[in-house]
Design a protein around this motif. Structure first.
Motif, PDB file in Angstrom:
ATOM      1  N   SER A 159       4.981  23.269 -33.483  1.00 35.06           N
ATOM      2  CA  SER A 159       5.764  22.781 -32.597  1.00 35.06           C
ATOM      3  C   SER A 159       4.970  21.755 -31.827  1.00 35.06           C
ATOM      4  O   SER A 159       5.639  20.719 -31.749  1.00 35.06           O
ATOM      5  CB  SER A 159       6.406  23.793 -31.693  1.00 35.06           C
ATOM      6  OG  SER A 159       5.455  24.200 -30.569  1.00 35.06           O
ATOM      7  N   LEU A 189      11.783  28.203 -28.739  1.00 33.16           N
ATOM      8  CA  LEU A 189      11.372  27.307 -30.258  1.00 33.16           C
ATOM      9  C   LEU A 189      12.468  27.659 -31.049  1.00 33.16           C
ATOM     10  O   LEU A 189      13.104  26.830 -31.677  1.00 33.16           O
ATOM     11  CB  LEU A 189      10.085  27.887 -30.455  1.00 33.16           C
ATOM     12  CG  LEU A 189       9.728  27.079 -31.723  1.00 33.16           C
ATOM     13  CD1 LEU A 189       9.700  25.339 -31.703  1.00 33.16           C
ATOM     14  CD2 LEU A 189       8.257  27.394 -32.407  1.00 33.16           C
ATOM     15  N   ASN A 218      12.976  19.552 -28.406  1.00 31.24           N
ATOM     16  CA  ASN A 218      11.730  20.329 -28.010  1.00 31.24           C
ATOM     17  C   ASN A 218      10.886  19.751 -26.600  1.00 31.24           C
ATOM     18  O   ASN A 218      10.493  20.636 -26.020  1.00 31.24           O
ATOM     19  CB  ASN A 218      10.826  19.987 -29.058  1.00 31.24           C
ATOM     20  CG  ASN A 218       9.303  20.952 -29.044  1.00 31.24           C
ATOM     21  OD1 ASN A 218       9.484  22.132 -28.858  1.00 31.24           O
ATOM     22  ND2 ASN A 218       8.011  20.165 -29.110  1.00 31.24           N
TER      23      ASN A 218
END
Length: 114
Positions: free
Chosen positions: A3, A85, A64
């Motif tokens: 991520s 996430l 994000n």
């Protein structure tokens, strides 16, 4: 870790788009004809696909980024970072699937003339 990588890649992609946008817009002051030529190159299927990729990058980067803020400023954020996430990925997928429907409809109309 992935991520983090995706967040950085999408950030660089957005920066590159903004840089190109500023440069091509500034071109109108130098030569309006050259500006028209550059803008005409944007009306291709490849650039249309790249625009869809830009939407995907901006959307993932924003979602994000909200997750990163929650992890950093919420006392329970680190404990739930993995669940957040997967929530970001799920929301991103749903929104991207919803966004591709009009794109496919437009492409079908262009190809088959309906």
């Amino acid at each position: 870790m992935w991520s983090w990588v995706a967040h950085r890649v999408t950030g660089v992609t957005i920066f590159f788009f903004l840089f190109v946008h500023v440069v091509d817009t500034a071109l109108v002051r130098v030569s309006p004809e050259a500006y028209d030529d550059v803008v005409a190159t944007y009306k291709t299927p490849l650039v249309g696909l790249m625009e869809y990729g830009l939407v995907a990058a901006v959307l993932f980067h924003a979602l994000n980024g909200l997750r990163v803020i929650a992890v950093d400023f919420w006392s329970k954020g680190p404990r739930y970072q993995k669940q957040m996430l997967w929530s970001v990925v799920g929301v991103w997928l749903v929104l991207m699937l919803g966004a591709i429907y009009p794109v496919l409809g437009h492409a079908a109309r262009e190809l088959w003339g309906n």
